[in-house]
Design an enzyme around this catalytic site. Structure first.
Site, PDB file in Angstrom:
ATOM      1  N   HIS A  69      -0.052  -0.916  -4.574  1.00  0.00           N
ATOM      2  CA  HIS A  69      -1.443  -0.654  -4.444  1.00  0.00           C
ATOM      3  C   HIS A  69      -1.637   0.881  -4.693  1.00  0.00           C
ATOM      4  O   HIS A  69      -0.916   1.436  -3.569  1.00  0.00           O
ATOM      5  CB  HIS A  69      -2.702  -0.921  -3.595  1.00  0.00           C
ATOM      6  CG  HIS A  69      -3.853  -0.420  -3.195  1.00  0.00           C
ATOM      7  ND1 HIS A  69      -4.656   0.328  -2.409  1.00  0.00           N
ATOM      8  CD2 HIS A  69      -4.183   0.383  -3.723  1.00  0.00           C
ATOM      9  CE1 HIS A  69      -5.585   0.499  -2.920  1.00  0.00           C
ATOM     10  NE2 HIS A  69      -5.551   1.235  -3.230  1.00  0.00           N
ATOM     11  N   MET A  83     -12.516  -0.546  -4.061  1.00  0.00           N
ATOM     12  CA  MET A  83     -11.824  -0.853  -2.339  1.00  0.00           C
ATOM     13  C   MET A  83     -13.331  -0.876  -1.413  1.00  0.00           C
ATOM     14  O   MET A  83     -14.564  -0.781  -1.468  1.00  0.00           O
ATOM     15  CB  MET A  83     -11.937   0.225  -1.971  1.00  0.00           C
ATOM     16  CG  MET A  83     -10.446   0.575  -2.595  1.00  0.00           C
ATOM     17  SD  MET A  83      -9.306   0.293  -1.999  1.00  0.00           S
ATOM     18  CE  MET A  83      -9.034   0.288   0.278  1.00  0.00           C
ATOM     19  N   ASP A  89       0.837  -1.148  -0.245  1.00  0.00           N
ATOM     20  CA  ASP A  89       0.048   0.446   0.127  1.00  0.00           C
ATOM     21  C   ASP A  89       0.883   1.334   0.137  1.00  0.00           C
ATOM     22  O   ASP A  89       1.611   1.387   1.031  1.00  0.00           O
ATOM     23  CB  ASP A  89      -1.086  -0.228   1.270  1.00  0.00           C
ATOM     24  CG  ASP A  89      -2.386  -1.224   1.060  1.00  0.00           C
ATOM     25  OD1 ASP A  89      -2.936  -0.501  -0.089  1.00  0.00           O
ATOM     26  OD2 ASP A  89      -2.598  -2.072   1.635  1.00  0.00           O
ATOM     27  N   MET A 107       0.913   5.237  -0.088  1.00  0.00           N
ATOM     28  CA  MET A 107       0.169   6.397   0.417  1.00  0.00           C
ATOM     29  C   MET A 107       1.173   8.147   0.002  1.00  0.00           C
ATOM     30  O   MET A 107       2.695   7.498   0.926  1.00  0.00           O
ATOM     31  CB  MET A 107      -0.494   6.031   1.899  1.00  0.00           C
ATOM     32  CG  MET A 107      -0.655   4.545   1.542  1.00  0.00           C
ATOM     33  SD  MET A 107      -2.178   5.220   3.359  1.00  0.00           S
ATOM     34  CE  MET A 107      -2.535   3.750   3.216  1.00  0.00           C
TER      35      MET A 107
END
Ligand code: DX5
Ligand code: ZN
Length: 216
Positions: free
Chosen positions: A60, A134, A31, A33
């Site tokens: 992601h 999601m 992930d 971010m």
């Protein structure tokens, strides 16, 4: 059902042991971010390249300008990269999916928890190898599963999408069967797995993998 643990909640000081504890999973979910598309900042390719991942990795991207990160994660060995349609809009998403395919990456597109599935146009469905639906609002681990995500999955299958559908957010042993029933191929599992002791994880992964995916 394929299981892809998110290492967002892993103990980064013990990464080797953490990865060993989930070595029976089908892939590893990273992930990323940027503090802009989502409020949090997680980790980037520069740090992750120090880690040896035993199995396939998927990335992601919860970032603005996902175009800027493709090459870095390609060099890291990512098989699949997925970015948010909300970060690019439709025409940039089409261009980026084409570019990723040209570079030999499995091209993924992600739709966030509260986004209308109409954003995923027929052209996008034709281009994408994978759609990540999601089942929470992206940005944090440990949120509750949004059942409406399964309606999106069923809608994508009804529209004829034949690629892989992945679900991300709030997945547990309680909801894995209904997730499989909706037509999902891969489930990302974060806190449910990584908050448990390392010795318990292999058995949980095996139980999650038992969920039968509906044949479409
Ligand atoms: C959320 C991330 C997820 C998340 C999964 O923005 O994309 O991968 O960390 O964690 P859980 O399973 O705890 O919802
Ligand atoms: Zn994720």
């Amino acid at each position: 059902m394929k299981i892809s643990p998110s290492i967002l909640d892993a103990d980064f000081t013990q990464m080797g042991a953490e990865l060993d504890s989930i070595s029976t999973a089908d892939r590893i979910h990273l992930d990323i971010m940027d503090g802009q598309y989502v409020p949090n900042i997680s980790i980037g390719a520069g740090v992750l390249k120090q880690v040896e991942f035993p199995q396939e990795i998927e990335v992601h991207l919860m970032t603005l300008n996902p175009e800027n990160f493709i090459d870095d994660f390609l060099s890291l060995g990512a098989k699949t990269i997925t970015f948010h349609i909300e970060a690019t809009g439709i025409s940039r998403a089409v261009a980026l999916l084409k570019l990723m395919k040209k570079k030999g990456i499995k091209a993924g597109i992600t739709i966030d928890g509260y986004t209308d599935p109409d954003w995923l146009t027929d052209e996008i469905l034709e281009l994408a190898d994978q759609i990540l639906v999601m089942s929470v609002k992206s940005g944090f681990g440990g949120q509750s599963f949004m059942p409406a995500a399964l309606l999106k999955v069923e809608d994508l299958r009804a529209r004829g999408f034949k690629g892989e559908i992945e679900i991300d957010g709030g997945v547990t042993l309680e909801n894995i069967s209904e997730i499989a029933d909706a037509g999902v191929d891969i489930a990302v599992v974060g806190s449910f797995l990584m908050k448990k002791a390392p010795a318990e994880r292999a058995a949980l992964i095996a139980d999650l993998q038992k969920a039968q995916v509906r044949l479409t």
